[in-house]
Motif scaffolding. Structure first.
Motif, PDB file in Angstrom:
ATOM      1  N   TYR A  93     -13.892  -2.477   6.192  1.00  0.00           N
ATOM      2  CA  TYR A  93     -13.833  -1.706   5.604  1.00  0.00           C
ATOM      3  C   TYR A  93     -15.355   0.037   5.991  1.00  0.00           C
ATOM      4  O   TYR A  93     -14.211   1.231   6.363  1.00  0.00           O
ATOM      5  CB  TYR A  93     -14.270  -1.393   4.071  1.00  0.00           C
TER       6      TYR A  93
ATOM      7  N   GLU B  89      -7.030  -3.267   8.483  1.00  0.00           N
ATOM      8  CA  GLU B  89      -6.936  -3.498   7.282  1.00  0.00           C
ATOM      9  C   GLU B  89      -6.554  -5.463   7.619  1.00  0.00           C
ATOM     10  O   GLU B  89      -7.944  -5.896   8.495  1.00  0.00           O
ATOM     11  CB  GLU B  89      -6.516  -3.919   5.843  1.00  0.00           C
TER      12      GLU B  89
ATOM     13  N   TYR C 113       0.520  -2.121   0.178  1.00  0.00           N
ATOM     14  CA  TYR C 113       0.017   0.114   0.154  1.00  0.00           C
ATOM     15  C   TYR C 113       1.158   1.305   0.179  1.00  0.00           C
ATOM     16  O   TYR C 113       0.764   2.384  -0.527  1.00  0.00           O
ATOM     17  CB  TYR C 113      -1.003   0.074   1.230  1.00  0.00           C
TER      18      TYR C 113
ATOM     19  N   LEU D 289      -2.952   2.057   7.121  1.00  0.00           N
ATOM     20  CA  LEU D 289      -3.961   1.132   6.548  1.00  0.00           C
ATOM     21  C   LEU D 289      -4.031  -0.391   6.251  1.00  0.00           C
ATOM     22  O   LEU D 289      -4.917  -1.307   6.578  1.00  0.00           O
ATOM     23  CB  LEU D 289      -4.510   1.853   5.150  1.00  0.00           C
TER      24      LEU D 289
ATOM     25  N   LYS E  94      -8.343   3.069  -2.685  1.00  0.00           N
ATOM     26  CA  LYS E  94      -7.912   2.463  -1.500  1.00  0.00           C
ATOM     27  C   LYS E  94      -6.538   3.612  -1.152  1.00  0.00           C
ATOM     28  O   LYS E  94      -6.091   4.080  -0.332  1.00  0.00           O
ATOM     29  CB  LYS E  94      -7.095   1.445  -1.307  1.00  0.00           C
TER      30      LYS E  94
ATOM     31  N   THR F 276      -8.360   0.437  -6.379  1.00  0.00           N
ATOM     32  CA  THR F 276      -6.908   0.658  -5.646  1.00  0.00           C
ATOM     33  C   THR F 276      -6.756   1.206  -5.652  1.00  0.00           C
ATOM     34  O   THR F 276      -6.064   2.180  -5.178  1.00  0.00           O
ATOM     35  CB  THR F 276      -5.971  -0.255  -7.047  1.00  0.00           C
TER      36      THR F 276
ATOM     37  N   MET G 217      -7.486   6.942   0.157  1.00  0.00           N
ATOM     38  CA  MET G 217      -7.484   6.871   1.757  1.00  0.00           C
ATOM     39  C   MET G 217      -6.292   6.798   2.407  1.00  0.00           C
ATOM     40  O   MET G 217      -6.074   7.839   3.711  1.00  0.00           O
ATOM     41  CB  MET G 217      -8.071   5.218   1.896  1.00  0.00           C
TER      42      MET G 217
END
Lengths: 332, 289
Positions: B265, B250, B15, B246, B223, B220, B226
């Protein structure tokens, strides 16, 4: 003898009349002549989506990028569907109720998040769309992923015994009825938008769009103003969503997703952020264009996005800016 | 619990790489790159083509992903974002362009690579098993290691090279950088290419584990947005931190909340909204950056 203000208004009134005639008489006539009845559904969708886009445009007007209109459209659709199916309320009551509920949610959420600006606000509204979708999946009243289906058609609306709108189930052509309803909604919505923009509220919004600190320093209550504008914007979103749910006769958590939120925003950009009627034109071009390109099959998305990018390169300030530039060119 | 932490670090390392590219592009151009997820998918497909179909070595395929995306990014900046930024009245118009490019890349992926889910053979076989407390396949360890290595390489590149210094200067203040003699147009292009390259690299790395398909692009991107928001837009340390946070959330959420249904989520989103209401600029960001 016309006064100066009247002569100034004349083109506007004429344009408005031409628009009304085109929408309410010309389009149904052309469709009945050519027999393309499926255009009714497309044009009804355009009218409703442009109502929701109008809300997004209003948030642009105070200088905020709103990618959360899908959330409010979904809220509106669910409120109307739940009121009609579970509480047995007439659709015509649930429609404003859906808008008001979306507006109230916007006030509660808007109070904290409207402090954000620029891309931060854009991204958090994008996240908001996901939040509402996931909430609809998780809550029991929204019936999860199965959604709410077989919503009855809008019933009769009568005042003092006089039928104003007949029961949609008894009309032989509900498509046409939906088209007219959606267009009335669109006309009322854009007329009120025009009124807002050309009022004191609109001037205050413009001052906010240019410089929030400066506006606040000369006594504009920006905290109050931005929440009000966001609530109006979401009210439009809720209305559009509720009506959409009534036409589809079903609501799912995936009825309005991030893609729709982005589309609402794109409609405003494409039409032009400086023009009240920008979102209407933008929605028409984007939605209709996508539909017309359907025959290209697998090349649909390629041609669509290619055209979109070309349009941005040629007219970075929106479709309506083309007329603006030409008139200014003539004056010089 | 150890397993959860390991999963979190593994997710976080990927990420962080995605967020790095996005935040770099944002810092330089003030552009919210909606197409970032699609660039990641293209990177995955290029590696799939060279490694999975032509049988080239994995490293070479990875290199091809980087080169393809870097060229693509440079072209997009030069011919699309550059002209539009110069000519539009409001800066936000670039968002329309970014979304248009996301659609275009989706269309290209559909036509060139098709809509099927694609995967490649494992690069390393075997599973690391520590007393049944931590179980993790060797290829995941390798990918995680490569991702952290790339992040370190990227940071040193930004810190110690001439290009990196120019890019940081532009991110700090575009006008001042130009006045100091930085060729802003050229370095914007290089920066965009670098951001796109990172997306391609992580796409290439992940194709070995999760495979790749057309629909991965949009989620994607969300995310990545975020992560950038958690850390603060346009700040490199923020992007890395956001990515790892994140990833951790998760992993923990999937472990703890799974008994209540699929609400991980939802919980993360709501927490993020509350967090941003209190601290709008994210953990590391500058206010209104």
């Amino acid at each position: 003898m016309l006064s100066r203000a009247d002569t100034h208004r004349l083109p506007l009134v004429l344009g408005f009349a031409v628009f009304l005639i085109a929408v309410f008489l010309l389009v149904p006539f052309l469709i009945s002549v050519t027999g393309r009845w499926n255009f009714y559904f497309t044009l009804t969708s355009v009218a409703l989506l442009s109502v929701a886009s109008a809300g997004v445009w209003l948030t642009f007007y105070i200088g905020r990028i709103n990618i959360g209109q899908g959330a409010f459209a979904l809220i509106g659709a669910y409120v109307s569907a739940i009121l009609v199916t579970k509480a047995g309320v007439s659709f015509w009551v649930s429609l404003p109720a859906a808008g008001l509920f979306a507006g109230m949610v916007a006030i509660v959420i808007g109070l904290p998040i409207l402090r954000l600006r620029g891309v931060y606000f854009a991204m958090i509204t994008l996240v908001l769309t996901e939040v509402v979708r996931l909430t609809a999946l998780a809550l029991p009243i929204t019936n999860g992923a199965k959604g709410i289906v077989s919503i009855p058609l809008p019933g009769e609306l009568s005042l003092f015994g006089i039928t104003i709108i007949p029961d949609f189930a008894t009309i032989e052509n509900p498509k046409l009825a939906f088209y007219y309803t959606a267009c009335v909604l669109m006309v009322v919505c854009f007329a009120s938008m025009y009124r807002i923009v050309n009022s004191r509220l609109g001037q205050l919004c413009r001052s906010m769009q240019q410089n929030e600190e400066l506006a606040s320093s000369v006594g504009v209550n920006i905290a109050y103003l931005r929440v009000i504008v966001f609530a109006i914007s979401s009210f439009f979103g809720g209305l559009g969503g509720a009506m959409f749910g009534a036409i589809a006769q079903s609501v799912y958590p995936s009825s309005f997703v991030v893609k729709d939120s982005i589309d609402f925003m794109l409609n405003c950009f494409l039409g032009g952020l400086g023009y009240v009627f920008g979102p209407m034109l933008g929605t028409l071009v984007l939605y209709f264009g996508w539909d017309l390109l359907f025959e290209l099959g697998r090349y649909q998305l390629l041609v669509y996005s290619g055209t979109l990018i070309l349009l941005i390169l040629v007219l970075p300030n929106g479709l309506l800016s083309i007329r603006f530039d030409r008139i200014r060119g003539l004056w010089k | 619990m150890e397993q959860v932490i390991v999963n979190g670090v593994y997710l976080g390392s990927q990420y962080a790489m995605i967020a790095l590219g996005l935040t770099l592009i944002f810092a330089l151009m003030n552009v919210l790159n909606f197409a970032h997820g699609q660039m990641y998918v293209i990177g995955g497909f290029v590696t799939y083509t060279f490694y999975g179909q032509f049988g080239l070595p994995f490293v070479l395929a990875l290199l091809m992903s980087c080169v393809t995306l870097a060229v693509l990014g440079a072209l997009i900046e030069k011919f699309l974002f550059g002209p539009v930024i110069r000519r539009s009245a409001r800066e936000e118009s670039t968002m329309l362009l970014a979304a248009g490019i996301a659609f275009l890349l989706d269309a290209v992926i559909l036509l060139v690579f098709g809509e099927k889910q694609r995967g490649v053979p494992k690069i390393v076989d075997g599973v690391f098993n520590w007393d049944f407390r931590i179980i993790i396949p060797y290829d995941r360890i390798l990918i995680c290691f490569l991702a952290i290595l790339s992040i370190v390489a990227f940071i040193s590149y930004m810190q110690f090279t001439r290009t990196g210094r120019a890019l940081r200067a532009i991110a700090q203040d575009r006008v001042a950088a130009e006045l100091m003699g930085v060729n802003v147009n050229r370095y914007s292009m290089i920066g965009f290419a670098l951001g796109a390259m990172l997306a391609g690299l992580v796409g290439g790395l992940l194709v070995t584990i999760t495979g790749v398909n057309l629909g991965m692009g949009g989620p994607t991107s969300i995310k990545a947005f975020m992560m950038v928001m958690i850390g603060g837009a346009g700040v490199i340390s923020g992007a890395i931190l956001g990515g790892f946070i994140l990833g951790m959330l998760e992993a923990v959420g999937l472990a703890v909340l799974s008994q209540y249904g699929d609400i991980t989520y939802l919980a993360i989103f709501v927490a993020l909204m509350i967090f941003l209401a209190i601290r709008p600029q994210g953990l590391m960001g500058k206010p209104w950056g």
